[in-house]
Design an enzyme around this catalytic site. Structure first.
Site, PDB file in Angstrom:
ATOM      1  N   ASP A   6       0.870  -1.176   0.000  1.00 18.95           N
ATOM      2  CA  ASP A   6       0.000   0.000   0.000  1.00 18.95           C
ATOM      3  C   ASP A   6       0.905   1.223   0.000  1.00 18.95           C
ATOM      4  O   ASP A   6       2.127   1.106   0.172  1.00 18.95           O
ATOM      5  CB  ASP A   6      -0.891   0.003   1.256  1.00 18.95           C
ATOM      6  CG  ASP A   6      -1.777   1.235   1.350  1.00 18.95           C
ATOM      7  OD1 ASP A   6      -2.396   1.589   0.330  1.00 18.95           O
ATOM      8  OD2 ASP A   6      -1.847   1.866   2.423  1.00 18.95           O
ATOM      9  N   SER A   7       0.294   2.396  -0.139  1.00 13.04           N
ATOM     10  CA  SER A   7       1.080   3.627  -0.068  1.00 13.04           C
ATOM     11  C   SER A   7       1.521   3.930   1.369  1.00 13.04           C
ATOM     12  O   SER A   7       2.374   4.779   1.565  1.00 13.04           O
ATOM     13  CB  SER A   7       0.239   4.791  -0.583  1.00 13.04           C
ATOM     14  OG  SER A   7      -0.888   4.957   0.249  1.00 13.04           O
ATOM     15  N   CYS A  69      -4.176  -1.405  -1.972  1.00  8.37           N
ATOM     16  CA  CYS A  69      -4.339   0.039  -2.165  1.00  8.37           C
ATOM     17  C   CYS A  69      -5.268   0.204  -3.359  1.00  8.37           C
ATOM     18  O   CYS A  69      -4.940  -0.245  -4.464  1.00  8.37           O
ATOM     19  CB  CYS A  69      -2.972   0.655  -2.456  1.00  8.37           C
ATOM     20  SG  CYS A  69      -3.043   2.392  -2.915  1.00  8.37           S
ATOM     21  N   GLU A 148      -3.372   8.830   8.463  1.00  4.16           N
ATOM     22  CA  GLU A 148      -1.906   8.722   8.613  1.00  4.16           C
ATOM     23  C   GLU A 148      -1.447   9.536   9.835  1.00  4.16           C
ATOM     24  O   GLU A 148      -0.466   9.208  10.475  1.00  4.16           O
ATOM     25  CB  GLU A 148      -1.184   9.228   7.356  1.00  4.16           C
ATOM     26  CG  GLU A 148      -1.387   8.366   6.117  1.00  4.16           C
ATOM     27  CD  GLU A 148      -0.418   7.177   6.007  1.00  4.16           C
ATOM     28  OE1 GLU A 148       0.683   7.246   6.554  1.00  4.16           O
ATOM     29  OE2 GLU A 148      -0.798   6.172   5.365  1.00  4.16           O
ATOM     30  N   CYS A 180     -11.039   2.722  -0.096  1.00  6.75           N
ATOM     31  CA  CYS A 180      -9.649   3.076   0.199  1.00  6.75           C
ATOM     32  C   CYS A 180      -9.300   2.291   1.454  1.00  6.75           C
ATOM     33  O   CYS A 180     -10.079   2.268   2.409  1.00  6.75           O
ATOM     34  CB  CYS A 180      -9.533   4.582   0.460  1.00  6.75           C
ATOM     35  SG  CYS A 180      -7.918   5.068   1.111  1.00  6.75           S
ATOM     36  N   HIS A 182      -7.380   2.813   3.766  1.00  8.84           N
ATOM     37  CA  HIS A 182      -7.226   3.577   5.012  1.00  8.84           C
ATOM     38  C   HIS A 182      -8.565   3.709   5.748  1.00  8.84           C
ATOM     39  O   HIS A 182      -8.583   3.927   6.952  1.00  8.84           O
ATOM     40  CB  HIS A 182      -6.732   4.993   4.706  1.00  8.84           C
ATOM     41  CG  HIS A 182      -5.262   5.098   4.425  1.00  8.84           C
ATOM     42  ND1 HIS A 182      -4.680   4.538   3.320  1.00  8.84           N
ATOM     43  CD2 HIS A 182      -4.261   5.711   5.122  1.00  8.84           C
ATOM     44  CE1 HIS A 182      -3.377   4.823   3.330  1.00  8.84           C
ATOM     45  NE2 HIS A 182      -3.101   5.519   4.411  1.00  8.84           N
TER      46      HIS A 182
HETATM   47  N1  DGL Z   1      -4.864   3.082   0.957  1.00  7.14           N
HETATM   48  C1  DGL Z   1      -4.786   3.750  -0.313  1.00  7.14           C
HETATM   49  C2  DGL Z   1      -6.010   3.387  -1.156  1.00  7.14           C
HETATM   50  O1  DGL Z   1      -6.646   2.385  -0.862  1.00  7.14           O
HETATM   51  C3  DGL Z   1      -4.565   5.205  -0.045  1.00  7.14           C
HETATM   52  C4  DGL Z   1      -4.072   5.918  -1.217  1.00  7.14           C
HETATM   53  C5  DGL Z   1      -3.244   7.134  -0.961  1.00  7.14           C
HETATM   54  O2  DGL Z   1      -2.078   6.983  -0.651  1.00  7.14           O
HETATM   55  O3  DGL Z   1      -3.767   8.235  -1.178  1.00  7.14           O
HETATM   56  O4  DGL Z   1      -6.341   4.034  -2.123  1.00  7.14           O
END
Ligand code: DGL
Length: 261
Positions: A6-7, A69, A148, A180, A182
């Protein structure tokens, strides 16, 4: 070994679901915290990052890759599937399938990053599963930085969630996809602001179930996966915040190692 990327911390909600569903399987996680957020970058840039993430996981022994992600999944699933022989799983298709199945009215809300929503990936997949569905999408660009930052129970976060959900509620959706990874961290808040009658679909759980089913039907892959219950976590920019939030999301102590793919 199961590789997940993931990011940043969002994919930990997928790692948590995998650890619940497949607790013995070894897992390697990569969070690209040096480049997060992905959600407001171009598809080309995200594709480039996604390749580096996948290369890193494969170098660590991943035999299956989960794109945990949605942003990377919407931009780079085809690219990665064509580039590697490794089976690639992603969070969008199982979430879309579950929402299409669960919604009573067919009015489905999707919340995600700007880039995921702009890609139209959820809408296409949902309509493929349920052609008469009505999909109402809402980009929520502020939610990733809030998660975050660990602002999970702040009044400001609650106000922003409420504002983002208003257009979906006005269209009387009965299901919301957390598009997402997150967002499951904010699931209680999102549920409270959406209302108890609205069903939330968490793509983390659905992709874990999909992988479990796949392994049950693919013994030639399943038997090659190591099962010592070991997990390792790498990120491209190590910060104390990540360590703290990661422990909260996974509900256990863990050591996060630096990596520079
Ligand atoms: N968890 C990522 C997603 O599902 C977040 C993306 C981001 O870094 O903006 O899209």
């Amino acid at each position: 070994m199961i590789g997940i990327f993931d990011s940043g911390i969002g994919g930990l909600t997928v790692a948590r679901a995998i650890l619940e569903q497949l607790p013995d399987y070894d897992l390697v996680y990569f969070g690209d915290t040096a480049r997060t957020p992905y959600g407001n970058k171009s598809a080309l840039t995200v594709q480039h990052y996604a390749r580096r993430c996948a290369d890193f996981l494969i170098s660590k022994g991943a035999q299956v890759i989960i794109i945990a992600c949605n942003t990377a999944a919407s931009a780079a699933t085809d690219l990665l599937s064509n580039a590697y022989p490794t089976p690639i799983f992603e969070v969008i298709t199982p979430g879309a399938a579950q929402a299409a199945r669960l919604s009573r009215t067919g009015r489905i809300g999707v919340i995600g990053t700007r880039s995921t929503i702009a890609s139209g990936a959820y809408e296409r997949r949902i309509l493929a599963f349920r052609p008469n569905a009505e999909v109402i999408s809402q980009p929520c660009p502020l939610l990733v930085p809030l998660v975050e930052e660990g602002w999970i129970r702040r009044r400001e976060t609650a106000m922003i969630v409420k504002k983002y959900l208003r257009p979906l509620k006005q269209r009387q959706i009965d299901t919301i996809i957390l598009g997402c990874t997150h967002y499951p961290v904010l699931a209680d808040l999102i549920q409270a602001k959406a209302g108890a009658h609205i069903r939330l679909v968490d793509s983390a759980m659905t992709v874990a179930n999909q992988l479990k089913t796949h392994l049950a039907h693919t013994p030639e892959l399943e038997t090659t996966l190591s099962r010592d219950g070991r997990s390792s976590f790498f990120i491209s920019d190590v910060t104390p915040q990540f360590q703290a939030i990661a422990c909260k999301v996974l509900n256990r102590r863990l050591t996060v190692l630096p990596a520079e793919p």
